[in-house]
Motif scaffolding. Structure first.
Motif, PDB file in Angstrom:
ATOM      1  N   GLU A  98     -20.530  62.416  16.227  1.00  0.00           N
ATOM      2  CA  GLU A  98     -19.443  62.776  16.138  1.00  0.00           C
ATOM      3  C   GLU A  98     -18.557  61.554  16.407  1.00  0.00           C
ATOM      4  O   GLU A  98     -17.465  61.300  15.686  1.00  0.00           O
ATOM      5  N   HIS A  99     -19.134  60.801  17.269  1.00  0.00           N
ATOM      6  CA  HIS A  99     -18.315  59.491  17.613  1.00  0.00           C
ATOM      7  C   HIS A  99     -18.338  58.211  16.464  1.00  0.00           C
ATOM      8  O   HIS A  99     -17.309  57.677  15.877  1.00  0.00           O
ATOM      9  N   LYS A 102     -15.772  59.369  13.975  1.00  0.00           N
ATOM     10  CA  LYS A 102     -14.515  58.836  14.454  1.00  0.00           C
ATOM     11  C   LYS A 102     -14.276  57.314  14.083  1.00  0.00           C
ATOM     12  O   LYS A 102     -13.236  56.969  13.899  1.00  0.00           O
ATOM     13  N   SER A 211     -15.950  56.605  20.964  1.00  0.00           N
ATOM     14  CA  SER A 211     -15.355  55.741  19.920  1.00  0.00           C
ATOM     15  C   SER A 211     -13.684  55.667  20.179  1.00  0.00           C
ATOM     16  O   SER A 211     -13.118  54.921  19.318  1.00  0.00           O
ATOM     17  N   ASP A 212     -13.283  55.825  21.381  1.00  0.00           N
ATOM     18  CA  ASP A 212     -11.873  55.779  21.620  1.00  0.00           C
ATOM     19  C   ASP A 212     -11.276  54.378  21.854  1.00  0.00           C
ATOM     20  O   ASP A 212     -10.118  53.984  21.187  1.00  0.00           O
TER      21      ASP A 212
END
Length: 217
Positions: A98-99, A102, A211-212
């Motif tokens: 999921e990261h 992103k 991943s922010d």
């Protein structure tokens, strides 16, 4: 008699000085020539991660990921195949994938070792069957060279492989990690924008991967 005793002391002192000089030389050489230690990117600031963000946007990154927790070396419940990953490993792979989604995979080529544990990891990460490459299992002596040959200009390259292959690429990049690559950890290698020379930027453990930073300014 005292002259002989004094002479012995002098010789012993000279020997001690020589030994100390050799020890100091060895210690100094170790700190001067030891291979650089890999950076834990989870401990880096947004500013320190900026080169990775830029390189990812330009398609100048190679990521080497170790497979998730293997069933045959764990007491955790297996997913299905005894040579595959555990149920816990599957959950880790899904979350890690999921990261990566992103981060952006539109300009990414993804390959996997043909072994069951790596294929399962990649399939759960990217929600599809990933093309297998034999050299990602038999990588000794060729890991870095073949990775560079496989990477396309302007496309990031993601490789799901084994700890031995990660160690192999670390060796050829003249860096060392503090420990054996943990399950589902990611080693990020950045290619110079002009000279395309590979440089190991650092690693993320699966538990720390976030991943922010990609969207932070």
């Amino acid at each position: 008699m005292s002259l002989s005793f004094t002479g012995s002391n002098r010789r012993a002192r000279n020997v001690l000085i020589t030994v100390l000089a050799i020890v100091l030389l060895i210690i100094g050489s170790y700190f001067l020539f030891r291979t650089p230690r890999l950076t834990n990117l989870a401990q880096s600031s947004v500013v320190q991660l900026a080169p990775l963000k830029t390189a990812w946007a330009n398609g100048d990154v190679i990521v080497v990921i170790r497979h998730a927790e293997r069933c045959d070396l764990s007491s955790a419940p297996c997913l299905n195949a005894p040579d595959g990953i555990t149920k816990r490993g599957k959950d880790t792979a899904v979350k890690l994938g999921e990261h990566y989604q992103k981060l952006g995979l539109d300009q990414a080529d993804i390959f996997v070792s043909p072994l069951t544990r790596t294929r399962q990891t990649a399939n759960f990460m990217f929600n599809r069957d990933v093309e297998a490459q034999k050299w990602l299992a038999g990588c000794k002596g060729i890991m870095l060279k073949t990775s560079l040959e496989t990477k396309r200009p302007g496309h990031n390259l993601i490789l799901v492989t084994h700890s031995d292959c990660i160690r192999e690429i670390e060796k050829h990049l003249n860096v060392h990690a503090p420990e054996k690559p943990p399950y589902a950890s990611s080693l990020f290698i950045v290619l110079g924008h002009d000279d395309k020379k590979p440089r190991a930027l650092g690693f993320f453990y699966a538990r720390d991967f976030n991943s922010d930073w990609m969207n932070q300014k």
